[in-house]
Scaffold this motif. Structure first.
Motif, short mmCIF file in Angstrom:
data_model
loop_
_atom_site.label_atom_id
_atom_site.label_comp_id
_atom_site.label_asym_id
_atom_site.label_seq_id
_atom_site.Cartn_x
_atom_site.Cartn_y
_atom_site.Cartn_z
N ARG A 13 21.08 -7.92 -5.40
CA ARG A 13 20.53 -6.60 -5.06
C ARG A 13 20.10 -5.88 -6.34
NH1 ARG A 13 21.16 -7.26 0.02
NH2 ARG A 13 23.05 -6.94 1.18
N GLY A 14 19.24 -4.90 -6.19
CA GLY A 14 18.82 -4.08 -7.32
C GLY A 14 18.25 -4.91 -8.46
N PRO A 15 18.72 -4.66 -9.69
CA PRO A 15 18.22 -5.41 -10.85
C PRO A 15 18.49 -6.92 -10.75
CG PRO A 15 19.43 -3.47 -11.55
CD PRO A 15 19.64 -3.59 -10.08
N GLY A 16 19.44 -7.30 -9.91
CA GLY A 16 19.72 -8.72 -9.71
C GLY A 16 18.52 -9.47 -9.17
N ARG A 17 17.72 -8.78 -8.36
CA ARG A 17 16.51 -9.43 -7.83
C ARG A 17 15.53 -9.77 -8.94
NH1 ARG A 17 15.19 -6.39 -2.12
NH2 ARG A 17 17.16 -6.94 -1.17
N LEU A 18 15.40 -8.87 -9.91
CA LEU A 18 14.53 -9.15 -11.05
C LEU A 18 15.07 -10.32 -11.87
CD1 LEU A 18 12.12 -8.48 -12.85
CD2 LEU A 18 13.55 -6.77 -13.98
N LEU A 19 16.37 -10.34 -12.07
CA LEU A 19 17.00 -11.43 -12.81
C LEU A 19 16.77 -12.77 -12.09
CD1 LEU A 19 18.80 -12.14 -15.26
CD2 LEU A 19 20.78 -11.77 -13.77
N ILE A 20 16.92 -12.79 -10.79
CA ILE A 20 16.66 -14.00 -10.00
C ILE A 20 15.20 -14.41 -10.14
CG2 ILE A 20 16.55 -14.95 -7.66
CD1 ILE A 20 19.02 -13.05 -7.06
N ALA A 21 14.29 -13.45 -10.10
CA ALA A 21 12.86 -13.75 -10.24
C ALA A 21 12.55 -14.37 -11.60
CB ALA A 21 12.03 -12.49 -10.03
N VAL A 22 13.18 -13.86 -12.65
CA VAL A 22 12.96 -14.43 -13.99
C VAL A 22 13.52 -15.85 -14.05
CG1 VAL A 22 13.50 -14.19 -16.45
CG2 VAL A 22 12.88 -12.18 -15.11
N TYR A 23 14.69 -16.07 -13.46
CA TYR A 23 15.23 -17.43 -13.42
C TYR A 23 14.30 -18.37 -12.66
CZ TYR A 23 19.71 -17.19 -15.79
OH TYR A 23 20.67 -17.11 -16.75
N ILE A 24 13.74 -17.92 -11.57
CA ILE A 24 12.79 -18.75 -10.81
C ILE A 24 11.55 -19.04 -11.64
CG2 ILE A 24 11.25 -18.78 -8.80
CD1 ILE A 24 13.51 -17.26 -7.29
N LEU A 25 11.03 -18.02 -12.33
CA LEU A 25 9.87 -18.21 -13.19
C LEU A 25 10.15 -19.24 -14.28
CD1 LEU A 25 7.02 -17.30 -14.07
CD2 LEU A 25 8.13 -15.57 -15.47
N PHE A 26 11.33 -19.14 -14.90
CA PHE A 26 11.68 -20.10 -15.94
C PHE A 26 11.96 -21.48 -15.36
CE2 PHE A 26 11.40 -16.78 -18.86
CZ PHE A 26 11.34 -17.36 -20.12
N ALA A 27 12.46 -21.54 -14.15
CA ALA A 27 12.65 -22.84 -13.49
C ALA A 27 11.30 -23.53 -13.30
CB ALA A 27 13.36 -22.65 -12.16
N ILE A 28 10.32 -22.77 -12.86
CA ILE A 28 8.98 -23.33 -12.66
C ILE A 28 8.37 -23.75 -14.00
CG2 ILE A 28 6.62 -22.77 -11.94
CD1 ILE A 28 7.95 -20.92 -9.79
N ALA A 29 8.47 -22.88 -14.99
CA ALA A 29 7.88 -23.19 -16.31
C ALA A 29 8.55 -24.41 -16.94
CB ALA A 29 8.02 -21.98 -17.23
N ALA A 30 9.87 -24.45 -16.93
CA ALA A 30 10.58 -25.57 -17.56
C ALA A 30 10.37 -26.87 -16.79
CB ALA A 30 12.06 -25.24 -17.68
#
Length: 138
Positions: A13-30
């Motif tokens: 929830r809250g800022p955690g959603r942004l953190l999850i989105a960044v992890y997903i972005l880095f998962a895709i990039a890596a």
């Protein structure tokens, strides 16, 4: 007088959603980077490319752990963030100390310099978020 419990804090929830989105972005990039490197030039630097694949796997599992938000998800995310932090520091030190060990860049080489040092900061943010959203011991 009834004792009131603090509302449960969740990681998704809250800022955690942004953190999850960044992890997903880095998962895709890596995953993309490692997949391309392994498919096209694996013999050039197999350790570096496999480390990028490991980083991708850790990003995926961390994102899932943070998104699940329950006890098991928190434990998974905690393990991933810890391994990620140790990995980025270890690979960062080795890649700076002996460039021959990593003839080609990984996600974590140079402490994540190729990705704006976000790979170094991301696990610290993840660990902080897990700490921040922990249940208050009552």
């Amino acid at each position: 007088m009834a004792e009131t419990q603090a509302p449960e804090r969740t990681t998704n929830r809250g800022p955690g959603r942004l953190l999850i989105a960044v992890y997903i972005l880095f998962a895709i990039a890596a995953t993309s980077r490692a997949g391309l490197q392994i498919a096209t030039k694996f013999d050039r630097a197999p350790v570096a490319y496999l480390l990028s694949a490991v980083a991708a796997l850790i990003y995926i599992v961390a994102a899932v752990g943070l998104a699940r938000a329950g006890h098991a998800g928190r434990r998974v995310a905690l393990a991933c963030c810890t391994v990620e932090l140790v990995g980025v520091v270890a690979v960062g030190v080795l890649s700076v100390a002996d460039k021959a060990l990593f003839p080609d860049a990984t996600v974590w080489s140079g402490f994540g310099s190729g990705y704006g040092y976000i790979p170094l900061v991301l696990p610290m943010l993840g660990l902080y978020w897990l700490w921040r959203t922990r249940r208050d011991p009552a």
